[in-house]
Design an enzyme around this catalytic site. Sequence first.
Site, short mmCIF file in Angstrom:
data_model
loop_
_atom_site.label_atom_id
_atom_site.label_comp_id
_atom_site.label_asym_id
_atom_site.label_seq_id
_atom_site.Cartn_x
_atom_site.Cartn_y
_atom_site.Cartn_z
N SER A 429 24.76 18.86 -0.85
CA SER A 429 23.57 18.15 -0.39
C SER A 429 23.36 16.81 -1.08
CB SER A 429 22.33 19.03 -0.57
OG SER A 429 22.28 19.55 -1.87
N HIS A 457 23.79 21.45 5.66
CA HIS A 457 24.07 20.06 6.05
C HIS A 457 25.29 19.91 6.95
CE1 HIS A 457 20.99 18.50 3.37
NE2 HIS A 457 21.43 19.36 2.47
N LYS A 488 17.13 21.18 9.20
CA LYS A 488 17.75 19.87 9.00
C LYS A 488 18.16 19.27 10.34
CE LYS A 488 17.91 20.67 4.28
NZ LYS A 488 18.43 21.41 3.17
C1 LIG Z 1 17.85 22.27 2.28
C2 LIG Z 1 18.83 23.21 1.80
C3 LIG Z 1 18.53 24.58 1.71
C4 LIG Z 1 17.15 25.10 1.95
O1 LIG Z 1 16.78 25.07 3.27
P1 LIG Z 1 15.24 25.00 3.68
O2 LIG Z 1 15.23 25.42 5.08
O3 LIG Z 1 14.81 23.59 3.47
O4 LIG Z 1 14.51 25.93 2.76
C5 LIG Z 1 19.52 25.44 1.32
N1 LIG Z 1 20.76 25.00 1.04
C6 LIG Z 1 21.07 23.68 1.08
C7 LIG Z 1 22.46 23.25 0.75
C8 LIG Z 1 20.11 22.76 1.45
O5 LIG Z 1 20.41 21.46 1.47
#
Ligand SMILES: *Cc1c(COP(=O)(O)O)cnc(C)c1O
Length: 636
Positions: A429, A457, A488
């Site tokens: 991320s 991602h 996302k």
């Molecule tokens: C954003 C993210 C999460 C968490 O997801 P949410 O739906 O925002 O709680 C988990 N793993 C990674 C790699 C992320 O970037």
Amino acid sequence: MNLFSLKMRASNSNTGYLSGAEKIVNKHELHTYTNALLHRALHHSKGAADEITMKVEPVQLSDIQRLEALPVKTVEVANHYEGIKEVKKLLLQLGLQQAEEIIEMLSSCSSMRGAILLDVDTMKRLEPDQERGIRATYMDANRSHFQEDLTKKNHFQEALVLATKVAHAPNVIGEICISDDPDYVTGYVASKEFGYVRITKLKQKGSHLGGRIFLYRHSESGVNETIAYLEKQKIVVDLGLSKRLNEAKQQDKWRKIKSDLASLQENHLYRSFNEIQTAQEAHVKMHDREYVMLASNSYLNLCNHPGVKSYALQMGEAYGIGSGGSRLTTGTTTLHRLLEEMIAEFKETEAALVFNTGYMANVGVISSLLSEGDVIFSDELNHASIIDGCRLSKAKTVVYKHNDMNDLEEKILAHSCENGLIVSDAVFSMDGDVVNLPELMRLANQYGLFSMIDEAHSTGVLGERGRGVCKYFQLTQKPDIIMGTLSKALGGEGGFVCGDKLLIEYLKNKARSFIFSTSLSPVTSASAIEALRLIMNDDTQVTKLQENIAYFNECLQAHGISARSNSAIFPIVVGSEQAALDASAKLFDHGYFISAIRYPTVAKGSARLRVSLMADHSKKELSEAAKLIKKYIGNV
Ligand SMILES: *Cc1c(COP(=O)(O)O)cnc(C)c1O
């Protein structure tokens, strides 16, 4: 009559007095407390009682005086000599010079059940019956502040209640007490003046010396009033601790918080919100000014997509806003089932399970599949939710070097286990790079470990139609556990896990973050359904995003910036926290919203600008951004 005074006294013909207790209780508690005290008397550590008296008397609420507990302080001392010195100091505070004599007197009252009432001016004992002494009774603690364990006597609490009553008795200026229990060497001095001061050693271990002296200062004419108060006045003591103590504690309790915040500020690590006044798109409004958004996770611009919105609103009309329960009770709607079927179809797995957030998915999956004695191999740059899942599982977590499959294999060989897991972000991320999944899978297969990837991602970004990292690598075999988010690229909220039916059945039954939380709203479930439907039927957005990724790589190269990425995330590492913040601030001045990422999100000294692309950015915006970045990061 709703209140009762309850007194129990137990004795044994051999040992004499065994135990005693008193309570002021409500009518409905009377049975419970009577039973509890009886139980205590019958199961005393010194032996069983052969005589128990239980006295129950009605009490008028208006007869009860309420007192705030004395503030408590503990003085640690090395030995009882030091302890006696502390007593002397305290007695001096009460204007008493004759501490030695008073302490001496304690040894003469060991056999008494009651206390000495000592006239501190004449050193005369004032108890009418010197064999019996004065007994302070009719008191209890206000139980609204705590959960009482009825089976156990709380010695400290009882002592504090008694000392508080005594300190408030007319003409009494203080009290000194040492237990006659040979194993209990802590004693106390108490007064309204300085509160309840416990002194950790007031006698030698094994000594039967012990007793209690109420320090009286008044003409003898006041004795009857004093004794009447001690023996008859009903008292309830509020253990919510005294105001003074509370105020001191309040300050203490916040001091660390304040200093932590101040140190974050000093180190440029203090965080605050950016308030955005519009929907999350390639352009947003903030502080009444327009910005090119280059920091969002909404890679496919689905947060504000008209089709997604109208379907979600329509389903909101039909199914309502709240789901009304957790998934296993009343919170599974047709929309939840449809969504899970679609995720499984999109990811080409047997089944899927939706969690409320990606964070909850990671925490729930890892903590339910692994437990004490198991081993988790986790990339050092994995997302915080993976780290928290590992912590919660109680399994041993072995962290391997970022995306370094040689290091991973070495660590696997060094930590053999019955049950183990390799877990990694698919796209990291903060770094935007892609896991070496083919090699990770080879290792998982070779060593019989579970494999898990977090596609937060990569979903909607990598591979044909954004199906993710398996498509990106054209893998035929999938990891055992594929986790992702709906929050996302899919533009909504929620997390998911997909894999074999067996896995999903297990998680339904075991993953606590799934079981013990109200399920996603029908509205968000619907928005995810529509977002998935969109990208499965039409690859326009994914293609646009993938083109932007290729183009931005060219822009960076053209400006001599070394960062490259195959995902929508581009890390432009500048090093110091301050440099990253400064560059980000300059870009904001030019209308480009690009975040500075700092410790603890990334390692200290690797602070960076993190650019994330969207399908709807124009080529012009991207090349302008690259130019400005070059200008403000200098030559790092
Ligand atoms: C954003 C993210 C999460 C968490 O997801 P949410 O739906 O925002 O709680 C988990 N793993 C990674 C790699 C992320 O970037």
